[in-house]
Design a protein around this motif. Structure first.
Motif, PDB file in Angstrom:
ATOM      1  N   ARG A 203       0.830  -1.211   0.000  1.00 33.86           N
ATOM      2  CA  ARG A 203       0.000   0.000   0.000  1.00 33.86           C
ATOM      3  C   ARG A 203       0.860   1.255   0.000  1.00 33.86           C
ATOM      4  O   ARG A 203       2.050   1.195   0.228  1.00 33.86           O
ATOM      5  N   ASP A 204       0.208   2.375  -0.255  1.00 33.20           N
ATOM      6  CA  ASP A 204       0.869   3.671  -0.097  1.00 33.20           C
ATOM      7  C   ASP A 204       0.644   4.083   1.348  1.00 33.20           C
ATOM      8  O   ASP A 204      -0.477   4.384   1.753  1.00 33.20           O
ATOM      9  N   ALA A 205       1.693   4.051   2.123  1.00 33.78           N
ATOM     10  CA  ALA A 205       1.612   4.282   3.565  1.00 33.78           C
ATOM     11  C   ALA A 205       2.097   5.672   3.951  1.00 33.78           C
ATOM     12  O   ALA A 205       2.564   5.884   5.069  1.00 33.78           O
ATOM     13  N   SER A 206       1.983   6.630   3.050  1.00 25.91           N
ATOM     14  CA  SER A 206       2.532   7.972   3.269  1.00 25.91           C
ATOM     15  C   SER A 206       2.100   8.587   4.598  1.00 25.91           C
ATOM     16  O   SER A 206       2.928   9.076   5.362  1.00 25.91           O
ATOM     17  N   ARG A 207       0.804   8.586   4.866  1.00 24.90           N
ATOM     18  CA  ARG A 207       0.303   9.242   6.074  1.00 24.90           C
ATOM     19  C   ARG A 207       0.864   8.579   7.336  1.00 24.90           C
ATOM     20  O   ARG A 207       1.299   9.257   8.266  1.00 24.90           O
ATOM     21  N   ALA A 208       0.862   7.236   7.366  1.00 24.53           N
ATOM     22  CA  ALA A 208       1.371   6.515   8.534  1.00 24.53           C
ATOM     23  C   ALA A 208       2.851   6.811   8.760  1.00 24.53           C
ATOM     24  O   ALA A 208       3.273   7.053   9.895  1.00 24.53           O
ATOM     25  N   LEU A 209       3.635   6.806   7.694  1.00 27.64           N
ATOM     26  CA  LEU A 209       5.063   7.097   7.832  1.00 27.64           C
ATOM     27  C   LEU A 209       5.283   8.525   8.312  1.00 27.64           C
ATOM     28  O   LEU A 209       6.111   8.774   9.182  1.00 27.64           O
TER      29      LEU A 209
END
Length: 119
Positions: free
Chosen positions: A65-71
């Motif tokens: 997944r695109d985990a941008s926010r979590a990172l």
């Protein structure tokens, strides 16, 4: 955060292939027929060689997944593993950019998430 890997990593030239969200979701480390991918800001990184992103790994939540926010938020919560990050505070945006730099020095870029608007 140190950006340079401890040992030199020989990376392939970055690819710009379109990768569908559906395909990305299959690259979650659970199926041996697929590589393990993590996307950050629409950029897809191949993390297959790192067990941390595998089914038993500490960072398995980011795989496929695109985990941008979590990172950006240093979060391991399922609900934070999503691509949108524009509404975050500047310090979180800096953290996200730091993660993007960190990944780009360690993992091959396989392409871009098709239709990604969070680049």
């Amino acid at each position: 955060m140190s950006f340079e890997p401890k040992q030199k990593v020989n990376l392939d030239p970055p690819k710009d292939d379109p990768i569908s969200a559906e395909y990305l979701s299959k690259c979650n480390g659970k199926n041996p027929d697929y590589p393990t991918y993590v996307a950050i800001k629409g950029t897809v990184f191949d993390v297959s060689g790192n067990k941390m992103y595998g089914p038993e790994g500490s960072y398995k939540i980011f795989a496929g997944r695109d985990a941008s926010r979590a990172l950006a938020q240093s979060s391991l919560k399922e609900e934070d593993c999503r691509p949108d990050w524009y509404d975050l505070a500047d310090e979180h945006k800096k953290v996200l950019n730091d993660w993007h730099t960190f990944f780009s020095k360690r993992y091959n870029v396989k392409g871009k998430v098709e239709g990604a608007t969070n680049t």
